[in-house]
Structure formats: structure tokens, C-alpha cells
Design a protein around this motif. Structure first.
Motif, PDB file in Angstrom:
ATOM      1  N   PRO A   1       0.795  -1.224   0.000  1.00 47.22           N
ATOM      2  CA  PRO A   1       0.000   0.000   0.000  1.00 47.22           C
ATOM      3  C   PRO A   1       0.833   1.282   0.000  1.00 47.22           C
ATOM      4  O   PRO A   1       2.001   1.297   0.403  1.00 47.22           O
ATOM      5  N   SER A   2       0.167   2.346  -0.449  1.00 47.82           N
ATOM      6  CA  SER A   2       0.768   3.676  -0.514  1.00 47.82           C
ATOM      7  C   SER A   2      -0.258   4.675  -0.003  1.00 47.82           C
ATOM      8  O   SER A   2      -1.473   4.444  -0.094  1.00 47.82           O
ATOM      9  N   ALA A   3       0.221   5.795   0.539  1.00 49.87           N
ATOM     10  CA  ALA A   3      -0.682   6.842   1.027  1.00 49.87           C
ATOM     11  C   ALA A   3      -0.177   8.202   0.558  1.00 49.87           C
ATOM     12  O   ALA A   3       1.020   8.375   0.295  1.00 49.87           O
ATOM     13  N   GLN A   4      -1.088   9.162   0.462  1.00 47.03           N
ATOM     14  CA  GLN A   4      -0.742  10.516   0.043  1.00 47.03           C
ATOM     15  C   GLN A   4      -1.698  11.522   0.680  1.00 47.03           C
ATOM     16  O   GLN A   4      -2.901  11.261   0.807  1.00 47.03           O
ATOM     17  N   TRP A   5      -1.160  12.657   1.092  1.00 49.49           N
ATOM     18  CA  TRP A   5      -1.950  13.815   1.507  1.00 49.49           C
ATOM     19  C   TRP A   5      -1.407  15.020   0.758  1.00 49.49           C
ATOM     20  O   TRP A   5      -0.209  15.068   0.438  1.00 49.49           O
ATOM     21  N   GLU A   6      -2.272  16.021   0.513  1.00 49.22           N
ATOM     22  CA  GLU A   6      -1.826  17.178  -0.283  1.00 49.22           C
ATOM     23  C   GLU A   6      -2.536  18.449   0.165  1.00 49.22           C
ATOM     24  O   GLU A   6      -3.739  18.445   0.437  1.00 49.22           O
ATOM     25  N   HIS A   7      -1.768  19.534   0.224  1.00 48.57           N
ATOM     26  CA  HIS A   7      -2.320  20.870   0.415  1.00 48.57           C
ATOM     27  C   HIS A   7      -1.641  21.850  -0.538  1.00 48.57           C
ATOM     28  O   HIS A   7      -0.489  21.639  -0.961  1.00 48.57           O
ATOM     29  N   THR A   8      -2.357  22.918  -0.856  1.00 54.93           N
ATOM     30  CA  THR A   8      -1.783  24.050  -1.582  1.00 54.93           C
ATOM     31  C   THR A   8      -1.336  25.088  -0.554  1.00 54.93           C
ATOM     32  O   THR A   8      -2.112  25.463   0.329  1.00 54.93           O
ATOM     33  N   ILE A   9      -0.095  25.545  -0.688  1.00 57.22           N
ATOM     34  CA  ILE A   9       0.552  26.389   0.315  1.00 57.22           C
ATOM     35  C   ILE A   9       0.940  27.731  -0.299  1.00 57.22           C
ATOM     36  O   ILE A   9       1.436  27.795  -1.427  1.00 57.22           O
ATOM     37  N   LEU A  10       0.744  28.797   0.470  1.00 62.51           N
ATOM     38  CA  LEU A  10       1.216  30.145   0.134  1.00 62.51           C
ATOM     39  C   LEU A  10       2.348  30.509   1.076  1.00 62.51           C
ATOM     40  O   LEU A  10       2.236  30.320   2.291  1.00 62.51           O
ATOM     41  N   VAL A  11       3.452  31.029   0.529  1.00 60.36           N
ATOM     42  CA  VAL A  11       4.527  31.571   1.356  1.00 60.36           C
ATOM     43  C   VAL A  11       4.144  33.002   1.743  1.00 60.36           C
ATOM     44  O   VAL A  11       3.943  33.853   0.874  1.00 60.36           O
ATOM     45  N   THR A  12       4.011  33.244   3.040  1.00 62.37           N
ATOM     46  CA  THR A  12       3.633  34.565   3.543  1.00 62.37           C
ATOM     47  C   THR A  12       4.886  35.318   4.008  1.00 62.37           C
ATOM     48  O   THR A  12       6.004  34.799   3.928  1.00 62.37           O
TER      49      THR A  12
END
Length: 265
Positions: free
Chosen positions: A238-249
Motif C-alpha cells: 500500500p501507498s498513502a498521500q496527503w496534499e495541500h496548496t501552500i502560500l509563502v507569507t
């Protein structure tokens, strides 16, 4: 490398797209259970994005070119040994014990919001639960490195070290990416360490990109299936993944795709 620094106006529109992408994952959660098909999950998400959000599902027909069909569905559904880009199918029925990644990207007013989440289907074995949890920790540890003056390689280093400390491996063929008006912009965001100066850069305020580690229970190798999209682990573990879009502030980061059930680390 052509990294696009976002303006204040760009960022406001990316916040909207990011919020919409997060809301799709919130909406679909009650439907993820044994017996449902990934094709049905795709239909529900497509209808919600198009009819409720008045937005565009970015994966649909992505990559279409003369002589090549684009991605055929509106979301990606990756189950168990599927690393990423799994194609929803009416015949693919979720079973008790599955782990499932749903990857959502919406386009609103020309800007992309990209995020994914792991779902535990029914009663999941403790080992697979731990894989999902450690992968989420890897993503958050990568996000916590983000601030002006840090380097992209800081993200990959901390992700890889946490995965390896838990006896998991990091997929190297697929990575995070810049995002904005383009679905995939510079830079590539690698989730492993040891790639030297290749693709490395200093983070600047106004950069936007995804962090989306794919962590394998077994070895890091992947294989592309004959459909030209679905990537699976070579050893079928098995494999797992999580993802977010990030802004550098100015002083750190903002998660543009944060869901209501989450708190930023």
C-alpha cells in the motif's frame, strides 16, 4: 526555472479556489464507505463542482493532445497500492479495509486549488492506519518548513527523514508543484533529499505550491499501468498521500486548502 510570484489579487483568487477544493473533500466524506464505486464518487464530486460551486474540475481532459486522450474523469481515486492518478470506475467498488486517496483540483475564475485526503474505508488494519497517519505527519512537517529564506530542499529533507524513521519509503517519480493560473507551474517540490542543487531554490513571499508526499509501505518503486495514468507500487504494497496548496507569507505559510476539520500545525 520560472517561478511566478503571486500578486495580492492572485492570492485572493487562489484562496477562493483552495477553499472550494477543500469543500469538495468535506462534502464527499459521508459517501466514502464499503459498497460505493469510485465512479459514483466521481459523479457526485463532478456535479457538486460544476453545479454547486460553478467551477471547473481541473483533471477532466487534462493532458489532452493530438492523438492522446486527456484524463477521463473529474477526480483521482487511488486505492491501496495505487500511488496516484487512479481513474474512477463504476466497476471499482470500495471494500471494507481499503485506504483511499481522493485528489481534488478545481478551477475558479482561472485559478487552481489542489488538495487530497486519505479516507479509511470501514475497518482498516492498524499497519495501514499507521501508514496513513505517518504520511499526514510527513506533509505537515514539510509545510512547517515553509517561510521566506528557507529552501525547497528543506521540505524534502524533513519529509524523507520522518518517513524513513518509521520504516516507510518515499516515492520519487511524482512530486509537488507550483500552482496558480497553471495547474502545474515551477517549481517542482520534491519530497526526498539528496538531489543537490537540482531544482532547489530559496522560498519567497508570494510563491504558491503543493506539498503532497506519497509514502509507500514497502519499497519506493512505482509502475505506470497501461492506461497511461495510474501509478502503482511495484511491490503492490500500500501507498498513502496527503496534499495541500501552500502560500509563502511574509513570516511563514498559509494553507489555502485547509478543511474545517483541520488545524494548521
Amino acid at each position: 526555472m520560472n517561478v511566478i510570484i503571486k500578486t495580492r489579487e492572485d492570492i485572493e483568487k487562489m484562496r477562493i479556489a483552495g477553499r472550494l477544493a477543500a469543500e469538495v473533500l468535506e462534502m464527499i466524506e459521508p459517501y466514502v464507505k464499503p459498497g460505493v464505486s469510485t465512479g459514483e464518487l466521481n459523479r457526485i464530486c463532478h456535479d457538486y463542482i460544476v453545479n454547486e460551486q460553478k467551477a471547473i474540475p481541473a483533471p477532466l481532459n487534462y493532458g489532452a493532445a493530438p492523438g492522446r486522450a486527456g484524463f477521463p474523469k473529474s477526480i483521482c481515486t487511488s486505492i491501496n497500492q495505487v500511488v496516484c492518478h487512479g481513474i474512477p470506475n463504476e466497476k471499482k467498488i470500495l471494500k471494507n479495509g481499503d485506504i483511499l486517496n481522493i485528489d481534488i483540483t478545481v478551477i475558479k475564475e482561472g485559478y487552481h486549488g489542489d488538495t487530497s485526503k486519505m479516507f479509511l474505508v470501514g475497518d482498516v488494519q492498524p499497519f495501514n492506519q499507521r501508514l496513513v497517519q505517518v504520511t499526514r505527519e510527513c506533509m505537515y512537517k514539510g509545510i512547517q518548513q515553509v517561510k521566506p529564506g528557507a529552501r525547497l530542499s528543506d521540505i524534502g529533507q524533513v519529509i524523507a527523514r520522518h518517513a524513513h524513521a518509521n520504516h516507510f519509503s518515499v516515492v520519487e517519480e511524482y512530486c509537488g508543484h507550483g500552482i496558480g493560473r497553471g495547474f502545474h507551474e515551477d517549481p517542482q517540490v520534491l519530497h526526498y533529499e539528496g538531489y543537490g542543487n537540482r531544482n532547489d531554490c530559496v522560498l519567497q513571499e508570494g510563491m504558491t505550491f503543493t506539498i503532497e508526499p506519497m509514502i509507500n509501505a514497502g519499497k519506493k518503486g512505482t509502475k505506470l499501468l497501461g492506461d497511461g495514468w495510474t501509478a502503482v507500487t511495484r511491490d503492490r504494497r500500500p501507498s498513502a498521500q496527503w496534499e495541500h496548496t501552500i502560500l509563502v507569507t511574509a513570516d511563514g505559510y498559509e494553507i489555502l486548502t485547509l478543511r474545517k476539520d483541520e488545524q494548521a500545525p
